[in-house]
Design a protein around this motif. Structure first.
Motif, PDB file in Angstrom:
ATOM      1  N   ILE A 402     -11.798   1.842  11.154  1.00 17.07           N
ATOM      2  CA  ILE A 402     -12.451   0.490  11.092  1.00 17.07           C
ATOM      3  C   ILE A 402     -11.486  -0.498  11.708  1.00 17.07           C
ATOM      4  O   ILE A 402     -11.947  -1.456  12.395  1.00 17.07           O
ATOM      5  N   SER A 403     -10.096  -0.519  11.057  1.00 18.67           N
ATOM      6  CA  SER A 403      -9.238  -1.525  11.666  1.00 18.67           C
ATOM      7  C   SER A 403      -8.770  -1.293  13.169  1.00 18.67           C
ATOM      8  O   SER A 403      -8.661  -2.450  13.750  1.00 18.67           O
ATOM      9  N   LEU A 420     -12.576 -11.449  10.727  1.00 21.60           N
ATOM     10  CA  LEU A 420     -12.053 -11.623   9.589  1.00 21.60           C
ATOM     11  C   LEU A 420     -11.949 -10.190   8.962  1.00 21.60           C
ATOM     12  O   LEU A 420     -13.153  -9.928   8.370  1.00 21.60           O
ATOM     13  N   LEU A 421     -10.853  -9.494   8.622  1.00 21.08           N
ATOM     14  CA  LEU A 421     -10.865  -8.229   8.008  1.00 21.08           C
ATOM     15  C   LEU A 421     -10.022  -8.331   6.571  1.00 21.08           C
ATOM     16  O   LEU A 421      -9.153  -8.626   6.574  1.00 21.08           O
ATOM     17  N   VAL A 422     -11.130  -7.871   5.589  1.00 19.66           N
ATOM     18  CA  VAL A 422     -10.412  -8.106   4.276  1.00 19.66           C
ATOM     19  C   VAL A 422     -10.119  -6.753   3.747  1.00 19.66           C
ATOM     20  O   VAL A 422     -10.946  -6.095   3.587  1.00 19.66           O
ATOM     21  N   CYS A 423      -8.726  -6.609   3.380  1.00 20.12           N
ATOM     22  CA  CYS A 423      -8.505  -5.458   2.961  1.00 20.12           C
ATOM     23  C   CYS A 423      -8.204  -5.463   1.257  1.00 20.12           C
ATOM     24  O   CYS A 423      -7.140  -5.932   0.893  1.00 20.12           O
ATOM     25  N   GLU A 424      -8.943  -4.978   0.464  1.00 20.54           N
ATOM     26  CA  GLU A 424      -8.719  -4.837  -0.879  1.00 20.54           C
ATOM     27  C   GLU A 424      -7.740  -3.674  -1.383  1.00 20.54           C
ATOM     28  O   GLU A 424      -7.709  -2.752  -0.724  1.00 20.54           O
ATOM     29  N   GLU A 425      -6.768  -4.066  -2.224  1.00 15.98           N
ATOM     30  CA  GLU A 425      -5.709  -2.985  -2.927  1.00 15.98           C
ATOM     31  C   GLU A 425      -5.172  -2.501  -1.419  1.00 15.98           C
ATOM     32  O   GLU A 425      -4.911  -1.523  -1.240  1.00 15.98           O
ATOM     33  N   ALA A 426      -4.712  -3.470  -0.685  1.00 15.09           N
ATOM     34  CA  ALA A 426      -3.910  -3.112   0.661  1.00 15.09           C
ATOM     35  C   ALA A 426      -2.678  -2.433   0.408  1.00 15.09           C
ATOM     36  O   ALA A 426      -2.427  -1.470   1.255  1.00 15.09           O
ATOM     37  N   HIS A 427      -2.089  -2.370  -0.546  1.00 16.44           N
ATOM     38  CA  HIS A 427      -0.776  -1.646  -0.844  1.00 16.44           C
ATOM     39  C   HIS A 427      -1.265  -0.001  -1.037  1.00 16.44           C
ATOM     40  O   HIS A 427      -0.268   0.793  -0.893  1.00 16.44           O
ATOM     41  N   PRO A 440      -1.397   6.177  10.293  1.00 15.00           N
ATOM     42  CA  PRO A 440      -2.272   5.533  11.207  1.00 15.00           C
ATOM     43  C   PRO A 440      -2.732   4.284  10.562  1.00 15.00           C
ATOM     44  O   PRO A 440      -2.957   3.168  11.234  1.00 15.00           O
ATOM     45  N   THR A 441      -2.959   4.209   9.312  1.00 11.65           N
ATOM     46  CA  THR A 441      -3.563   2.850   8.852  1.00 11.65           C
ATOM     47  C   THR A 441      -2.766   1.972   8.911  1.00 11.65           C
ATOM     48  O   THR A 441      -2.861   0.936   8.973  1.00 11.65           O
ATOM     49  N   ARG A 442      -1.314   2.439   8.557  1.00 13.75           N
ATOM     50  CA  ARG A 442      -0.408   1.364   8.350  1.00 13.75           C
ATOM     51  C   ARG A 442       0.073   0.944   9.779  1.00 13.75           C
ATOM     52  O   ARG A 442       0.140  -0.588   9.959  1.00 13.75           O
ATOM     53  N   GLN A 443      -0.025   1.623  10.774  1.00 17.35           N
ATOM     54  CA  GLN A 443       0.097   1.252  12.319  1.00 17.35           C
ATOM     55  C   GLN A 443      -1.161   0.146  12.781  1.00 17.35           C
ATOM     56  O   GLN A 443      -0.952  -0.665  13.391  1.00 17.35           O
ATOM     57  N   ALA A 444      -2.173   0.695  12.232  1.00 18.12           N
ATOM     58  CA  ALA A 444      -3.406  -0.115  12.709  1.00 18.12           C
ATOM     59  C   ALA A 444      -3.401  -1.646  12.253  1.00 18.12           C
ATOM     60  O   ALA A 444      -3.583  -2.710  12.682  1.00 18.12           O
ATOM     61  N   LEU A 445      -3.122  -1.751  10.590  1.00 24.10           N
ATOM     62  CA  LEU A 445      -3.034  -3.031  10.059  1.00 24.10           C
ATOM     63  C   LEU A 445      -1.751  -3.798  10.736  1.00 24.10           C
ATOM     64  O   LEU A 445      -1.808  -5.061  10.774  1.00 24.10           O
ATOM     65  N   SER A 446      -0.685  -3.119  10.736  1.00 22.07           N
ATOM     66  CA  SER A 446       0.520  -3.768  11.581  1.00 22.07           C
ATOM     67  C   SER A 446       0.175  -4.329  12.674  1.00 22.07           C
ATOM     68  O   SER A 446       0.743  -5.623  13.062  1.00 22.07           O
ATOM     69  N   SER A 458      -8.198 -11.792  12.377  1.00 20.82           N
ATOM     70  CA  SER A 458      -7.507 -12.202  11.297  1.00 20.82           C
ATOM     71  C   SER A 458      -7.657 -11.223  10.118  1.00 20.82           C
ATOM     72  O   SER A 458      -8.524 -10.643   9.933  1.00 20.82           O
ATOM     73  N   LEU A 459      -6.582 -11.083   9.106  1.00 20.92           N
ATOM     74  CA  LEU A 459      -6.448 -10.322   8.193  1.00 20.92           C
ATOM     75  C   LEU A 459      -6.432 -11.011   6.772  1.00 20.92           C
ATOM     76  O   LEU A 459      -5.795 -12.120   6.645  1.00 20.92           O
ATOM     77  N   ALA A 460      -7.163 -10.709   5.887  1.00 21.40           N
ATOM     78  CA  ALA A 460      -7.121 -11.069   4.468  1.00 21.40           C
ATOM     79  C   ALA A 460      -6.705 -10.008   3.683  1.00 21.40           C
ATOM     80  O   ALA A 460      -7.372  -8.953   3.359  1.00 21.40           O
ATOM     81  N   LEU A 461      -5.429  -9.827   3.059  1.00 19.59           N
ATOM     82  CA  LEU A 461      -5.080  -8.762   2.194  1.00 19.59           C
ATOM     83  C   LEU A 461      -4.982  -9.356   0.599  1.00 19.59           C
ATOM     84  O   LEU A 461      -4.798 -10.419   0.383  1.00 19.59           O
ATOM     85  N   VAL A 462      -5.528  -8.240  -0.052  1.00 17.92           N
ATOM     86  CA  VAL A 462      -5.387  -8.666  -1.375  1.00 17.92           C
ATOM     87  C   VAL A 462      -4.576  -7.206  -2.073  1.00 17.92           C
ATOM     88  O   VAL A 462      -5.111  -6.147  -1.963  1.00 17.92           O
ATOM     89  N   THR A 463      -3.532  -7.794  -3.314  1.00 15.32           N
ATOM     90  CA  THR A 463      -2.842  -6.573  -3.912  1.00 15.32           C
ATOM     91  C   THR A 463      -2.190  -7.014  -4.889  1.00 15.32           C
ATOM     92  O   THR A 463      -2.079  -8.310  -5.196  1.00 15.32           O
TER      93      THR A 463
END
Length: 577
Positions: A402-403, A420-427, A440-446, A458-463
């Protein structure tokens, strides 16, 4: 005596007050001029910090005229040309006395942040970041009144959203600068139970209230937001999610289908050849009636393992069988057999039906992208994807897909589709460290964090654990909403990513109550301590807490209900830990 002059001790006129330009401006607007009461004067200036001596006894407080002096309060320092705005960062008494009747000297330390100046276009006072005219020794320090707070924190000329109120004065709204907040990524951090989900919901609800054609995707890993946005949300879960296997790139496909032992490289090589052959077969079959032989040959030869072209898993399995039949007795068949078994297992598992279970293969890329990213929005500008029932071993792959396709869509639309992509529990799926499990996920978000703003993504991270989040992703968040944090490690990470003079405010993190936060960065005019608005019971995210005191006072489950749970458990094939 001249107008706006300050009387000297001997009764003779003194030099004009540095407040004169501001006082005259207020008078021109028809409001009686009222010079704010000074509380201190500057005795030291060093860079962006200043120290002032209090001019009233410590503890002498009048709530109307002299508000309580405390860390985080906004003050202004009058200079000959402007009023410099600063935040109180420390309060101390260098020579305390035991005698209750003896006055004590009080010092306040200030972080300078900006200026109140007359806007030449509107001829009104406005707040400007940065300090062009630094204060000097003896300059008076005054409390910022409600009008000053409004000019600083609720600038009318900038697009913003109200999310709560200031801690310093609850009558002043706390506003976030929407363009800077979204264009440069933001993060919401806080320990469990402090109100992170409610804070995020408040921000998104305020955005949607003023932007009916937004494109927001929420990756909901705990199923908290199905009712938070009412009819404005497109609700997606594994039962109605369509994320076909051919949308995965080779790295994601390898993560989903290959093992993690010594046979991984061999399986990846076989899978690469099989996918390319399967894509060519599908392309050739689907183009028979619509294109010439020469064009089909050209399209087929240009296909790579990462080309987003449909293919059948049955063709992948058929290729593996063909290769197995060609192997010599001395060659190992283990990678072929394991890869085939893995594919067949996933196809037959109901938990993966949203990715592997389609009986027919069609090019539904446009429909899939349109539903995920709300094109067109059709009155539902936000997509909430419930990932709580997605198997843990493939969750990072789903989020990666998805990312990545969000970034690719933003690139190919040339920034014409702000999202805007919102990522809950991003850690959980973009962790710190060099682990290959979530690569793969870390690279996509990075990639989104570093390059997304160039294309309107844009990214919105929640952690709750910023110390466990990938540092590259965290460092790209230009705005932070920091709620209560108890562990020193998490506080240290936030301090390391703090700017704009908010470092001293972060000392409050362990003391914040629920729904309170320190907001700092590009998305706010100045660092501020705020309290988020109460959303009401109908608009809050779902609370998954057990509520033991209420549940244990009466029977809460019988054998029939337990049997129903076991039935759903077995049907899904998922063992919850």
């Amino acid at each position: 005596m001249t107008q706006n002059a300050i009387p000297s001790p001997n009764g003779l006129p003194s030099k004009p007050s540095p407040l004169a330009p501001l006082t005259q401006l207020i008078e021109r607007r028809g409001t009686p001029a009222a010079v704010p009461h000074r509380i201190a004067h500057i005795v030291s200036v060093s860079g962006s910090q200043a120290v002032a001596v209090l001019e009233r006894p410590i503890g002498d407080v009048n709530s109307e005229r002299d508000p309580r002096i405390q860390i985080g309060a906004l003050v202004k320092i009058t200079t000959p040309s402007t009023s410099v705005v600063g935040l109180i960062s420390a309060v101390s008494s260098p020579t305390p006395t035991m005698d209750a009747g003896s006055p004590e000297i009080g010092l306040i330390e200030l972080n300078l942040a900006g200026e109140l100046v007359v806007d030449p276009e509107t001829n009104r006072l406005a707040f400007r970041r940065g300090v062009a005219c630094l204060p000097s020794l003896g300059d008076p320090v005054l409390f910022a009144d409600r009008h000053d707070l409004t000019r600083v924190y609720a600038q009318p000329s900038v697009a913003s959203i109200k999310v709560g109120s200031l801690y310093q004065d609850p009558a002043v709204p706390a506003r976030l600068l929407i363009d800077d907040l979204l264009a440069k990524h933001f993060i919401v951090v806080g320990t469990t139970g402090c109100g992170k989900s409610s804070a995020l919901t408040c921000i998104l609800q305020r955005v949607l209230a003023e932007h009916h054609y937004a494109h927001i995707v929420v990756l909901d890993v705990h199923n908290e937001y199905p009712s938070a946005f009412g009819d404005e949300a497109e609700l997606i879960d594994p039962s109605n999610l369509n994320l076909p296997i051919w949308l995965l790139n080779f790295q994601e496909l390898t993560e989903a289908l290959t093992s993690s032992d010594a046979y991984r490289d061999a399986e990846a090589e076989i899978l690469s050849d099989a996918v390319v052959i399967a894509k060519r077969r599908f392309l050739d079959a689907s183009s028979v009636r619509s294109t010439s032989l020469a064009r089909r040959s050209s399209e087929s030869s240009s296909v790579t393992v990462d080309t987003p072209t449909p293919y059948r898993l049955s063709d992948v399995v058929a290729y593996i069988d063909e290769q197995l039949g060609k192997l010599e007795r001395t060659q190992s068949t283990v990678p072929y057999r394991r890869l085939k078994a893995r594919i067949e297992t996933l196809v037959s598992d109901q938990r993966y039906s949203f990715m592997f279970g389609s009986l027919t293969v069609q090019d539904t890329m446009t429909e899939t992208l349109g539903r995920l990213f709300r094109v067109p929005s059709d009155g539902r500008p936000i997509t909430v994807i419930n990932l709580s029932t997605v198997p843990a071993e493939i969750l990072d792959v789903v989020i990666s897909v998805i990312s990545r396709i969000a970034f690719d869509l933003a690139v190919w639309s040339k920034g014409g589709l702000p999202m805007l992509l919102v990522c809950e529990e991003a850690h959980r799926y973009a962790p710190a460290g060099a682990s290959d499990k979530f690569a793969p996920t870390r690279q996509a978000l990075s990639r989104i964090a570093k390059e997304g703003r160039k294309y309107g993504l844009s990214l919105a991270l929640v952690t709750q654990r910023p110390s466990e989040l990938d540092p590259t992703v965290l460092s790209q968040c230009s705005t932070a909403i920091a709620m209560r944090l108890s562990t020193e490690k998490d506080q240290a990470v936030m301090r390391a990513n703090t700017h704009d003079g908010a470092l001293d405010l972060l000392d409050f993190l362990p003391l914040l109550s629920d729904r309170e936060a320190i907001a700092f960065g590009q998305g706010v005019s100045m660092p501020m301590r705020i309290r988020f608005d109460d959303l009401g019971s109908s608009a809050k995210p779902r609370n998954q807490s057990a509520g033991f005191s209420a549940h244990w006072k009466s029977p809460n489950m019988d054998r029939e209900q337990l049997e129903a749970i076991v039935s759903r458990w077995r049907l899904s094939g998922r063992e919850r830990s």
